[in-house]
Design a protein around this motif. Structure first.
Motif, PDB file in Angstrom:
ATOM      1  N   MET A   1      19.260   0.484 -10.813  1.00 20.29           N
ATOM      2  CA  MET A   1      19.557   0.872  -9.440  1.00 20.29           C
ATOM      3  C   MET A   1      18.804   2.171  -9.150  1.00 20.29           C
ATOM      4  O   MET A   1      18.763   3.073  -9.980  1.00 20.29           O
ATOM      5  N   ASP A   2      18.224   2.252  -7.963  1.00 14.65           N
ATOM      6  CA  ASP A   2      17.464   3.462  -7.642  1.00 14.65           C
ATOM      7  C   ASP A   2      18.407   4.597  -7.238  1.00 14.65           C
ATOM      8  O   ASP A   2      19.574   4.389  -6.930  1.00 14.65           O
ATOM      9  N   ASP A   3      17.865   5.804  -7.265  1.00 17.30           N
ATOM     10  CA  ASP A   3      18.663   7.012  -7.056  1.00 17.30           C
ATOM     11  C   ASP A   3      19.350   7.043  -5.694  1.00 17.30           C
ATOM     12  O   ASP A   3      20.505   7.462  -5.592  1.00 17.30           O
ATOM     13  N   GLU A   4      18.650   6.621  -4.652  1.00 16.93           N
ATOM     14  CA  GLU A   4      19.250   6.644  -3.313  1.00 16.93           C
ATOM     15  C   GLU A   4      20.501   5.776  -3.242  1.00 16.93           C
ATOM     16  O   GLU A   4      21.485   6.143  -2.595  1.00 16.93           O
ATOM     17  N   LYS A   5      20.453   4.624  -3.912  1.00 13.59           N
ATOM     18  CA  LYS A   5      21.623   3.737  -3.908  1.00 13.59           C
ATOM     19  C   LYS A   5      22.787   4.358  -4.679  1.00 13.59           C
ATOM     20  O   LYS A   5      23.940   4.241  -4.277  1.00 13.59           O
ATOM     21  N   ILE A   6      22.464   5.028  -5.777  1.00 16.05           N
ATOM     22  CA  ILE A   6      23.520   5.695  -6.556  1.00 16.05           C
ATOM     23  C   ILE A   6      24.144   6.816  -5.723  1.00 16.05           C
ATOM     24  O   ILE A   6      25.368   6.947  -5.655  1.00 16.05           O
ATOM     25  N   ILE A   7      23.309   7.603  -5.072  1.00  9.06           N
ATOM     26  CA  ILE A   7      23.822   8.692  -4.221  1.00  9.06           C
ATOM     27  C   ILE A   7      24.687   8.125  -3.101  1.00  9.06           C
ATOM     28  O   ILE A   7      25.741   8.680  -2.772  1.00  9.06           O
ATOM     29  N   GLU A   8      24.269   7.008  -2.548  1.00 12.25           N
ATOM     30  CA  GLU A   8      25.050   6.379  -1.482  1.00 12.25           C
ATOM     31  C   GLU A   8      26.429   5.951  -2.002  1.00 12.25           C
ATOM     32  O   GLU A   8      27.438   6.059  -1.295  1.00 12.25           O
ATOM     33  N   TYR A  10      28.112   7.514  -4.311  1.00 18.44           N
ATOM     34  CA  TYR A  10      28.905   8.749  -4.337  1.00 18.44           C
ATOM     35  C   TYR A  10      29.412   9.075  -2.930  1.00 18.44           C
ATOM     36  O   TYR A  10      30.567   9.459  -2.762  1.00 18.44           O
ATOM     37  N   TRP A  11      28.537   8.938  -1.942  1.00 23.18           N
ATOM     38  CA  TRP A  11      28.932   9.247  -0.565  1.00 23.18           C
ATOM     39  C   TRP A  11      30.044   8.325  -0.085  1.00 23.18           C
ATOM     40  O   TRP A  11      30.899   8.735   0.689  1.00 23.18           O
ATOM     41  N   ARG A  12      30.039   7.077  -0.544  1.00 29.64           N
ATOM     42  CA  ARG A  12      31.097   6.137  -0.162  1.00 29.64           C
ATOM     43  C   ARG A  12      32.333   6.281  -1.048  1.00 29.64           C
ATOM     44  O   ARG A  12      33.312   5.576  -0.865  1.00 29.64           O
ATOM     45  N   ARG A  13      32.271   7.212  -2.027  1.00 35.43           N
ATOM     46  CA  ARG A  13      33.365   7.459  -2.982  1.00 35.43           C
ATOM     47  C   ARG A  13      33.666   6.213  -3.802  1.00 35.43           C
ATOM     48  O   ARG A  13      34.800   5.929  -4.157  1.00 35.43           O
ATOM     49  N   ASP A  14      32.621   5.479  -4.145  1.00 33.31           N
ATOM     50  CA  ASP A  14      32.718   4.274  -4.963  1.00 33.31           C
ATOM     51  C   ASP A  14      32.576   4.684  -6.432  1.00 33.31           C
ATOM     52  O   ASP A  14      31.546   5.231  -6.830  1.00 33.31           O
ATOM     53  N   GLU A  15      33.606   4.408  -7.221  1.00 27.15           N
ATOM     54  CA  GLU A  15      33.620   4.852  -8.615  1.00 27.15           C
ATOM     55  C   GLU A  15      32.530   4.207  -9.472  1.00 27.15           C
ATOM     56  O   GLU A  15      32.242   4.704 -10.562  1.00 27.15           O
ATOM     57  N   THR A  16      31.925   3.141  -9.012  1.00 28.48           N
ATOM     58  CA  THR A  16      30.819   2.557  -9.779  1.00 28.48           C
ATOM     59  C   THR A  16      29.616   3.498  -9.823  1.00 28.48           C
ATOM     60  O   THR A  16      28.719   3.307 -10.638  1.00 28.48           O
ATOM     61  N   ALA A  17      29.610   4.498  -8.975  1.00 31.04           N
ATOM     62  CA  ALA A  17      28.530   5.492  -8.998  1.00 31.04           C
ATOM     63  C   ALA A  17      28.448   6.160 -10.366  1.00 31.04           C
ATOM     64  O   ALA A  17      27.345   6.403 -10.875  1.00 31.04           O
ATOM     65  N   ILE A  18      29.582   6.424 -10.954  1.00 36.56           N
ATOM     66  CA  ILE A  18      29.600   7.089 -12.267  1.00 36.56           C
ATOM     67  C   ILE A  18      29.021   6.175 -13.335  1.00 36.56           C
ATOM     68  O   ILE A  18      28.206   6.596 -14.155  1.00 36.56           O
ATOM     69  N   ALA A  19      29.417   4.909 -13.313  1.00 33.15           N
ATOM     70  CA  ALA A  19      28.885   3.955 -14.287  1.00 33.15           C
ATOM     71  C   ALA A  19      27.372   3.790 -14.110  1.00 33.15           C
ATOM     72  O   ALA A  19      26.627   3.742 -15.108  1.00 33.15           O
ATOM     73  N   CYS A  20      26.914   3.718 -12.881  1.00 33.65           N
ATOM     74  CA  CYS A  20      25.479   3.594 -12.617  1.00 33.65           C
ATOM     75  C   CYS A  20      24.725   4.841 -13.071  1.00 33.65           C
ATOM     76  O   CYS A  20      23.625   4.754 -13.627  1.00 33.65           O
ATOM     77  N   THR A  21      25.317   5.991 -12.830  1.00 29.10           N
ATOM     78  CA  THR A  21      24.707   7.249 -13.263  1.00 29.10           C
ATOM     79  C   THR A  21      24.605   7.284 -14.781  1.00 29.10           C
ATOM     80  O   THR A  21      23.565   7.654 -15.339  1.00 29.10           O
ATOM     81  N   ASP A  22      25.670   6.888 -15.456  1.00 27.74           N
ATOM     82  CA  ASP A  22      25.665   6.882 -16.917  1.00 27.74           C
ATOM     83  C   ASP A  22      24.625   5.899 -17.454  1.00 27.74           C
ATOM     84  O   ASP A  22      23.911   6.211 -18.412  1.00 27.74           O
ATOM     85  N   GLU A  23      24.533   4.752 -16.837  1.00 29.57           N
ATOM     86  CA  GLU A  23      23.575   3.747 -17.292  1.00 29.57           C
ATOM     87  C   GLU A  23      22.143   4.255 -17.156  1.00 29.57           C
ATOM     88  O   GLU A  23      21.324   4.071 -18.044  1.00 29.57           O
ATOM     89  N   LYS A  24      21.846   4.912 -16.049  1.00 29.47           N
ATOM     90  CA  LYS A  24      20.478   5.351 -15.797  1.00 29.47           C
ATOM     91  C   LYS A  24      20.146   6.692 -16.446  1.00 29.47           C
ATOM     92  O   LYS A  24      19.033   6.898 -16.940  1.00 29.47           O
ATOM     93  N   ARG A  65      16.152  15.137  -5.380  1.00 30.90           N
ATOM     94  CA  ARG A  65      15.627  14.735  -6.697  1.00 30.90           C
ATOM     95  C   ARG A  65      16.821  14.608  -7.640  1.00 30.90           C
ATOM     96  O   ARG A  65      17.198  15.556  -8.318  1.00 30.90           O
ATOM     97  N   PHE A  66      17.392  13.426  -7.670  1.00 30.91           N
ATOM     98  CA  PHE A  66      18.644  13.187  -8.381  1.00 30.91           C
ATOM     99  C   PHE A  66      18.526  13.474  -9.879  1.00 30.91           C
ATOM    100  O   PHE A  66      19.404  14.084 -10.470  1.00 30.91           O
ATOM    101  N   ARG A  67      17.418  13.046 -10.493  1.00 38.26           N
ATOM    102  CA  ARG A  67      17.224  13.269 -11.929  1.00 38.26           C
ATOM    103  C   ARG A  67      17.241  14.773 -12.244  1.00 38.26           C
ATOM    104  O   ARG A  67      17.907  15.212 -13.180  1.00 38.26           O
ATOM    105  N   ALA A  68      16.515  15.553 -11.478  1.00 39.96           N
ATOM    106  CA  ALA A  68      16.475  17.001 -11.703  1.00 39.96           C
ATOM    107  C   ALA A  68      17.841  17.623 -11.441  1.00 39.96           C
ATOM    108  O   ALA A  68      18.260  18.541 -12.157  1.00 39.96           O
ATOM    109  N   PHE A  69      18.537  17.128 -10.434  1.00 42.78           N
ATOM    110  CA  PHE A  69      19.863  17.627 -10.099  1.00 42.78           C
ATOM    111  C   PHE A  69      20.839  17.393 -11.255  1.00 42.78           C
ATOM    112  O   PHE A  69      21.558  18.300 -11.683  1.00 42.78           O
TER     113      PHE A  69
END
Length: 166
Positions: A1-8, A10-24, A65-69
């Motif tokens: 999943m690309d960074d913009e989708k992961i950030i989105e 988080y903005w929607r407060r969807d807990e799958t954001a954490i799993a996606c972040t961990d995976e990537k 820049r999500f990776r740098a963040f």
């Protein structure tokens, strides 16, 4: 999943954001934290703290820049844990110089270095990269990196003595 989708997420407060972040970015976060803390247990806690920090700061922030963040959050949390461990060993005494004064002095010192020496120094002491990784990344021999670091530390000591900070 690309960074913009992961950030989105988080903005929607969807807990799958954490799993996606961990995976990537989980391996990157663990590597940064391991290099700083040298403790698997502390590193795992810092990575978990990183995900909590991301959850709490996105929104309102929307990193470009999500990776740098993520790397910066992990690094800062790992350094904070390292300082906490050191403070406990010292009985809570804060032996460090005033942070602002020291930061300004180091910034001034870095401006005196050549680009190669500055890059080597920052990779080692800001990113906590091993000397072998620095050598491979910058195309130098490991011996050149080690020598540059030694000489730069000597120059830094002289600079800080001249500025009357040590």
């Amino acid at each position: 999943m690309d960074d913009e989708k992961i950030i989105e997420l988080y903005w929607r407060r969807d807990e799958t954001a954490i799993a996606c972040t961990d995976e990537k970015y989980g391996r990157l976060c663990r590597k940064i934290s391991d290099d700083i803390l040298s403790s698997r247990e502390d590193s795992e806690e810092c990575v978990a703290d990183t995900y909590l920090a991301l959850w709490n700061c996105i929104p309102p922030q929307r990193p470009s820049r999500f990776r740098a963040f993520i790397a910066a959050v992990t690094r800062n949390l790992s350094l904070k844990r390292l300082r906490s461990r050191a403070a406990l060993k010292n009985g809570g005494a804060d032996l460090a110089l005033e942070r602002r004064e020291l930061t300004q002095a180091i910034d001034g010192f870095l401006r005196t270095l050549s680009a190669d020496d500055r890059n080597i120094f920052i990779c080692r002491y800001w990113l906590f990269a091993p000397t072998a990784d620095i050598a491979a990344r910058l195309g130098f021999s490991q011996s050149k990196v080690t020598t540059s670091l030694y000489r730069t530390r000597q120059k830094l000591r002289t600079y800080l003595e001249k500025e009357e900070l040590i």
